[in-house]
Design a protein around this motif. Structure first.
Motif, short mmCIF file in Angstrom:
data_model
loop_
_atom_site.label_atom_id
_atom_site.label_comp_id
_atom_site.label_asym_id
_atom_site.label_seq_id
_atom_site.Cartn_x
_atom_site.Cartn_y
_atom_site.Cartn_z
N SER A 127 0.83 -1.21 0.00
CA SER A 127 0.00 0.00 0.00
C SER A 127 0.86 1.25 0.00
N LEU A 128 1.94 1.23 0.77
CA LEU A 128 2.85 2.38 0.81
C LEU A 128 3.39 2.68 -0.59
N GLN A 129 3.75 1.64 -1.33
CA GLN A 129 4.28 1.86 -2.68
C GLN A 129 3.19 2.32 -3.63
N ASP A 130 2.06 1.61 -3.62
CA ASP A 130 1.01 1.83 -4.62
C ASP A 130 0.14 3.04 -4.32
N ASP A 131 -0.18 3.26 -3.06
CA ASP A 131 -1.13 4.31 -2.71
C ASP A 131 -0.47 5.62 -2.30
N LEU A 132 0.84 5.58 -2.04
CA LEU A 132 1.52 6.82 -1.64
C LEU A 132 2.66 7.17 -2.58
N VAL A 133 3.81 6.53 -2.37
CA VAL A 133 5.04 6.98 -3.02
C VAL A 133 4.91 7.01 -4.54
N LEU A 134 4.38 5.94 -5.11
CA LEU A 134 4.33 5.86 -6.56
C LEU A 134 3.55 7.01 -7.16
N HIS A 135 2.49 7.45 -6.48
CA HIS A 135 1.68 8.50 -7.08
C HIS A 135 2.32 9.88 -6.99
N TYR A 136 3.20 10.06 -6.04
CA TYR A 136 4.01 11.28 -6.05
C TYR A 136 4.96 11.23 -7.25
N LEU A 137 5.52 10.07 -7.51
CA LEU A 137 6.47 9.95 -8.61
C LEU A 137 5.78 9.97 -9.98
N LEU A 138 4.54 9.55 -10.04
CA LEU A 138 3.81 9.62 -11.30
C LEU A 138 3.30 11.03 -11.58
N ASP A 139 2.84 11.72 -10.54
CA ASP A 139 2.14 12.98 -10.73
C ASP A 139 3.05 14.21 -10.73
N THR A 193 6.70 14.31 -11.08
CA THR A 193 8.06 14.22 -11.63
C THR A 193 8.16 14.82 -13.03
N THR A 194 9.37 15.26 -13.34
CA THR A 194 9.71 15.69 -14.69
C THR A 194 9.99 14.44 -15.53
N ASP A 195 10.11 14.61 -16.83
CA ASP A 195 10.43 13.47 -17.69
C ASP A 195 11.77 12.86 -17.29
N GLU A 196 12.73 13.70 -16.93
CA GLU A 196 14.04 13.19 -16.54
C GLU A 196 13.95 12.38 -15.26
N GLN A 197 13.16 12.85 -14.30
CA GLN A 197 12.98 12.11 -13.05
C GLN A 197 12.26 10.79 -13.28
N LEU A 245 11.21 5.59 -12.30
CA LEU A 245 10.08 4.69 -12.55
C LEU A 245 10.47 3.29 -13.02
N PRO A 246 11.49 3.13 -13.86
CA PRO A 246 11.85 1.76 -14.25
C PRO A 246 12.23 0.89 -13.05
N GLY A 247 12.93 1.47 -12.07
CA GLY A 247 13.28 0.72 -10.87
C GLY A 247 12.07 0.33 -10.06
N PHE A 248 11.10 1.24 -9.98
CA PHE A 248 9.85 0.91 -9.28
C PHE A 248 9.09 -0.18 -10.02
N ALA A 249 9.03 -0.07 -11.34
CA ALA A 249 8.30 -1.05 -12.13
C ALA A 249 8.91 -2.45 -12.00
N LEU A 275 14.31 18.11 -6.58
CA LEU A 275 13.12 18.81 -6.12
C LEU A 275 11.92 18.13 -6.77
N LEU A 276 10.92 17.78 -5.96
CA LEU A 276 9.75 17.07 -6.48
C LEU A 276 8.57 18.02 -6.57
N GLY A 277 8.03 18.18 -7.77
CA GLY A 277 6.92 19.10 -7.93
C GLY A 277 7.41 20.54 -7.98
N THR A 278 6.56 21.45 -7.52
CA THR A 278 6.85 22.88 -7.59
C THR A 278 7.35 23.40 -6.26
N GLU A 279 8.42 24.16 -6.29
CA GLU A 279 8.94 24.77 -5.07
C GLU A 279 7.85 25.61 -4.40
#
Length: 382
Positions: free
Chosen positions: A91-103, A105-109, A114-118, A227-231
């Protein structure tokens, strides 16, 4: 109660989840609980089988599947095998962390993480809570200041799920003390960054295999690329992701309610006292009837919440209603089911005894019951 939530494809997926759990989790979970550690290799296999991370786009190794009903299937099946420490990490991966990284992140991030998470090779954690600031996020003292193109991070976090295991930690920090609610930002701190230290693995009353830790940041140099998202929008980013987190708590709670109830119902008609099954006594039947009714009614609300989430319509208030009520129901159901087991319910070899400890945290993390009621109350007050 008949449910029309799932289609045939979800039931086919359920068989995949069951097979994975029987092969990879059930034979190992008791050892994980004793060792207070879950083998990292299980997450590689879980990712390979699509047990979590389905939402990751295909270009990064995922299935690009956003139907939350698949996540619900996973929660239900893990509950049935009583692997609640494993359930929390998923749940921590799917419902929390992953959605920060999906929503956010920049293309570079995305390319970096994401490949490591996948592949199940990168484990993430979310670090908000501090020793002096729990539900009051504005009270956090962890700070980050600019130094050229980088940020220098200082502070301490506690009660961080997967804090020992995590390769990536999303850290909330104050970046402008004068900017009020716009003075917070999110950073991704990676394993091995100088100054990032993990404290002791915290000794909890339940969920022993799920590592929870204190984290320390002493002059950690975080590159601007992390930096994740907008400062300045850290609090807003956190708030916008809370409905998904709270829905995750609700689905785990109702799944565990039903599992523990069904085991208790069977026990009541197998266990005999005074020459008959205890379930034949009216007092016990009435108690079972009350629990069955409450679970079915709350199940309908959770199912509706899942449908609303899929449609992009689950509000923060509706998620808060589900989170507090279902987790409080879970606490009550498990307690009553333990009572119905009598002395056996107090023995750790029985799932209801372990559930009694494992589920107590549900009304606390993801926002306490009191905080959920405050969110709902403020909405009612307009």
């Amino acid at each position: 109660m008949d449910r029309d939530l799932y289609d045939d494809v979800h039931e086919q997926y359920r068989e995949t989840v069951r097979e994975f759990l029987e092969r990879e989790v059930v034979p190992n979970h008791a050892r994980w609980e004793e060792e207070r550690w879950i083998d990292r290799s299980v997450y590689v296999e879980a990712a390979k089988q699509g047990i979590y991370g389905l939402q990751i786009p295909e270009e990064y190794g995922g299935a690009d599947e956003h139907d939350y009903r698949f996540r619900f299937v996973v929660a239900e099946e893990i509950a049935k095998v009583h692997a609640l420490s494993f359930a929390l990490t998923v749940s921590l991966q799917d419902d929390l962390v992953l959605h920060y990284l999906l929503d956010l992140t920049t293309d570079e991030q995305k390319q970096r993480w994401l490949p490591g998470f996948a592949a199940g090779e990168l484990i993430g954690a979310l670090a908000m809570t501090e020793p002096g600031a729990g539900s009051d996020l504005r009270g956090m003292s962890t700070s980050a200041r600019r130094d050229g193109d980088d940020w220098i991070l200082n502070g301490q976090k506690t009660f961080i799920s997967s804090g020992i295991m995590a390769d990536l930690v999303v850290v909330a920090a104050r970046t402008d003390p004068e900017a009020g609610s716009k003075g917070y930002s999110l950073f991704v701190v990676e394993r091995g960054m100088p100054g990032f230290e993990r404290g002791r693995k915290l000794d909890k009353i339940g969920l022993p295999a799920q590592d929870t830790a204190e984290l320390y940041f002493e002059d950690v140099r975080v590159p601007r690329e992390n930096l994740l998202g907008t400062e300045g929008r850290g609090l807003q980013h956190l708030m916008s992701h809370l409905p998904r987190e709270r829905l995750g708590v609700s689905i785990k709670a109702i799944a565990n309610c039903r599992t523990i109830f069904e085991e208790t119902r069977r026990y009541c008609f197998e266990r005999k006292a005074f020459g008959q099954p205890i379930g034949d006594f009216q007092a016990v039947r009435f108690e079972l009837a009350e629990l069955a009714t409450e679970i079915d009614i709350v199940q309908a609300y959770v199912d509706k919440s899942v449908v609303a989430y899929n449609a992009g319509k689950l509000t923060a208030v509706d998620a808060a209603k589900g989170k507090w009520y279902v987790s409080e129901l879970q606490k009550r159901v498990v307690d009553q089911c333990l009572q119905l087991h009598g002395g056996y319910g107090y023995m750790s070899e029985y799932p209801v005894a372990r559930a009694f400890l494992d589920t107590r945290i549900q009304t606390i993390y993801g926002g306490t019951t009191a905080i959920m009621k405050e969110i709902i109350g403020r909405d009612l007050a307009g």
